[in-house]
Design a protein around this motif. Structure first.
Motif, short mmCIF file in Angstrom:
data_model
loop_
_atom_site.label_atom_id
_atom_site.label_comp_id
_atom_site.label_asym_id
_atom_site.label_seq_id
_atom_site.Cartn_x
_atom_site.Cartn_y
_atom_site.Cartn_z
N LYS A 43 0.83 -1.19 0.00
CA LYS A 43 0.00 0.00 0.00
C LYS A 43 0.88 1.26 0.00
CE LYS A 43 -3.52 2.25 2.85
NZ LYS A 43 -4.31 2.13 4.09
N ALA A 44 1.96 1.25 0.77
CA ALA A 44 2.88 2.39 0.82
C ALA A 44 3.57 2.59 -0.52
CB ALA A 44 3.91 2.19 1.93
N ALA A 53 3.66 10.21 -9.47
CA ALA A 53 2.92 10.51 -10.69
C ALA A 53 2.35 11.92 -10.66
CB ALA A 53 1.79 9.49 -10.89
N GLN A 54 2.13 12.44 -9.48
CA GLN A 54 1.64 13.81 -9.34
C GLN A 54 2.77 14.83 -9.44
OE1 GLN A 54 -0.41 13.78 -5.57
NE2 GLN A 54 -2.19 12.72 -6.40
N GLY A 55 3.99 14.34 -9.61
CA GLY A 55 5.13 15.23 -9.78
C GLY A 55 5.92 15.50 -8.52
N LEU A 56 5.57 14.84 -7.43
CA LEU A 56 6.31 15.02 -6.18
C LEU A 56 7.53 14.11 -6.17
CD1 LEU A 56 3.28 15.06 -3.73
CD2 LEU A 56 4.47 17.02 -4.71
N LYS A 57 8.58 14.53 -5.48
CA LYS A 57 9.81 13.74 -5.42
C LYS A 57 10.03 13.21 -4.01
CE LYS A 57 12.15 16.18 -9.11
NZ LYS A 57 13.33 16.92 -9.50
N GLU A 58 10.39 11.93 -3.95
CA GLU A 58 10.67 11.32 -2.67
C GLU A 58 11.92 11.96 -2.05
OE1 GLU A 58 12.07 7.06 -0.83
OE2 GLU A 58 11.26 7.12 -2.84
N ASP A 66 6.56 8.72 6.13
CA ASP A 66 5.33 9.48 6.35
C ASP A 66 4.13 8.86 5.65
OD1 ASP A 66 6.71 11.29 7.86
OD2 ASP A 66 7.00 12.72 6.22
N LEU A 67 4.34 7.89 4.79
CA LEU A 67 3.24 7.27 4.07
C LEU A 67 2.40 6.41 5.01
CD1 LEU A 67 5.12 6.25 0.81
CD2 LEU A 67 3.65 8.24 1.17
N LYS A 68 1.10 6.44 4.83
CA LYS A 68 0.17 5.76 5.72
C LYS A 68 0.45 4.25 5.78
CE LYS A 68 -4.71 5.34 6.78
NZ LYS A 68 -6.07 5.62 6.36
N GLY A 69 0.74 3.65 4.65
CA GLY A 69 0.99 2.20 4.62
C GLY A 69 2.19 1.81 5.45
N ASN A 70 3.28 2.58 5.37
CA ASN A 70 4.46 2.28 6.17
C ASN A 70 4.20 2.50 7.65
OD1 ASN A 70 6.26 1.38 4.24
ND2 ASN A 70 6.99 3.42 3.74
N GLN A 71 3.43 3.51 7.99
CA GLN A 71 3.09 3.73 9.40
C GLN A 71 2.26 2.58 9.95
OE1 GLN A 71 1.17 7.54 9.32
NE2 GLN A 71 3.11 8.68 9.19
N GLN A 72 1.31 2.08 9.15
CA GLN A 72 0.49 0.94 9.59
C GLN A 72 1.35 -0.31 9.73
OE1 GLN A 72 -2.40 1.22 6.42
NE2 GLN A 72 -3.99 1.86 7.85
N ALA A 73 2.28 -0.53 8.80
CA ALA A 73 3.16 -1.70 8.88
C ALA A 73 4.02 -1.63 10.14
CB ALA A 73 4.03 -1.79 7.64
N ASP A 74 4.53 -0.44 10.46
CA ASP A 74 5.34 -0.29 11.67
C ASP A 74 4.53 -0.54 12.93
OD1 ASP A 74 7.57 0.30 10.14
OD2 ASP A 74 7.32 2.48 10.32
#
Length: 94
Positions: A43-44, A53-58, A66-74
Protein backbone atom coordinates in the motif's frame (compact mmCIF):
# COMPACT_ATOMS: atom_id res chain seq x y z
CA UNK A 1 -14.77 -47.37 -5.27
CA UNK A 2 -14.66 -44.09 -3.42
CA UNK A 3 -15.58 -41.09 -5.49
CA UNK A 4 -12.87 -38.52 -6.23
CA UNK A 5 -15.23 -35.75 -5.16
CA UNK A 6 -15.65 -37.35 -1.74
CA UNK A 7 -11.89 -37.55 -1.24
CA UNK A 8 -11.32 -33.97 -2.38
CA UNK A 9 -14.15 -32.73 -0.14
CA UNK A 10 -12.71 -34.59 2.86
CA UNK A 11 -9.23 -33.15 2.27
CA UNK A 12 -10.60 -29.61 1.98
CA UNK A 13 -12.63 -30.10 5.17
CA UNK A 14 -9.57 -31.35 7.06
CA UNK A 15 -7.50 -28.38 5.85
CA UNK A 16 -10.29 -25.95 6.87
CA UNK A 17 -10.49 -27.48 10.35
CA UNK A 18 -6.69 -27.36 10.74
CA UNK A 19 -6.62 -23.68 9.73
CA UNK A 20 -9.47 -22.93 12.13
CA UNK A 21 -7.65 -24.61 15.01
CA UNK A 22 -4.41 -22.76 14.15
CA UNK A 23 -6.26 -19.44 14.10
CA UNK A 24 -8.12 -20.14 17.35
CA UNK A 25 -5.02 -21.21 19.27
CA UNK A 26 -2.98 -18.27 18.00
CA UNK A 27 -0.52 -20.37 16.05
CA UNK A 28 -1.43 -18.51 12.84
CA UNK A 29 -0.86 -15.03 14.32
CA UNK A 30 2.80 -14.68 13.17
CA UNK A 31 1.79 -15.64 9.64
CA UNK A 32 -1.16 -13.23 9.67
CA UNK A 33 1.17 -10.50 10.94
CA UNK A 34 3.68 -11.09 8.12
CA UNK A 35 0.93 -11.04 5.51
CA UNK A 36 -0.46 -7.82 6.98
CA UNK A 37 2.96 -6.15 6.92
CA UNK A 38 3.43 -7.26 3.31
CA UNK A 39 0.12 -5.70 2.26
CA UNK A 40 0.73 -2.46 4.17
CA UNK A 41 4.15 -2.10 2.53
CA UNK A 42 2.53 -2.69 -0.88
CA UNK A 43 0.00 0.00 0.00
CA UNK A 44 2.88 2.39 0.82
CA UNK A 45 4.55 1.61 -2.51
CA UNK A 46 1.31 2.43 -4.32
CA UNK A 47 1.03 5.68 -2.38
CA UNK A 48 4.62 6.59 -3.29
CA UNK A 49 4.00 5.87 -6.98
CA UNK A 50 0.82 7.94 -6.88
CA UNK A 51 2.66 10.89 -5.35
CA UNK A 52 5.49 10.53 -7.88
CA UNK A 53 2.92 10.51 -10.69
CA UNK A 54 1.64 13.81 -9.34
CA UNK A 55 5.13 15.23 -9.78
CA UNK A 56 6.31 15.02 -6.18
CA UNK A 57 9.81 13.74 -5.42
CA UNK A 58 10.67 11.32 -2.67
CA UNK A 59 12.97 12.89 -0.10
CA UNK A 60 12.01 16.43 -1.09
CA UNK A 61 8.22 16.51 -1.06
CA UNK A 62 7.46 13.37 0.95
CA UNK A 63 9.25 10.73 2.98
CA UNK A 64 8.53 7.01 2.81
CA UNK A 65 8.18 6.94 6.59
CA UNK A 66 5.33 9.48 6.35
CA UNK A 67 3.24 7.27 4.07
CA UNK A 68 0.17 5.76 5.72
CA UNK A 69 0.99 2.20 4.62
CA UNK A 70 4.46 2.28 6.17
CA UNK A 71 3.09 3.73 9.40
CA UNK A 72 0.49 0.94 9.59
CA UNK A 73 3.16 -1.70 8.88
CA UNK A 74 5.34 -0.29 11.67
CA UNK A 75 2.41 -0.34 14.09
CA UNK A 76 1.68 -3.98 13.27
CA UNK A 77 5.37 -4.84 13.75
CA UNK A 78 5.30 -3.19 17.18
CA UNK A 79 1.98 -4.92 17.96
CA UNK A 80 0.32 -1.54 18.40
CA UNK A 81 -1.73 -1.63 15.23
CA UNK A 82 -4.44 -3.96 14.10
CA UNK A 83 -5.38 -5.67 10.90
CA UNK A 84 -8.76 -5.38 9.25
CA UNK A 85 -9.08 -1.66 8.67
CA UNK A 86 -9.36 -0.70 12.30
CA UNK A 87 -12.11 -3.18 13.09
CA UNK A 88 -10.28 -4.78 15.98
CA UNK A 89 -7.47 -7.06 16.95
CA UNK A 90 -6.50 -10.26 15.15
CA UNK A 91 -8.86 -12.21 17.35
CA UNK A 92 -12.00 -10.77 18.88
CA UNK A 93 -13.37 -12.12 22.15
CA UNK A 94 -16.88 -13.50 22.11
Amino acid sequence: MVSTYLIVSAVIAIIAVALGVAYTTGAADPLIEKIGIFFFKAKAEAEAKKLQAQGLKEGEDFLKSDLKGNQQADQVKERLGNLGGGLGDLKKPF
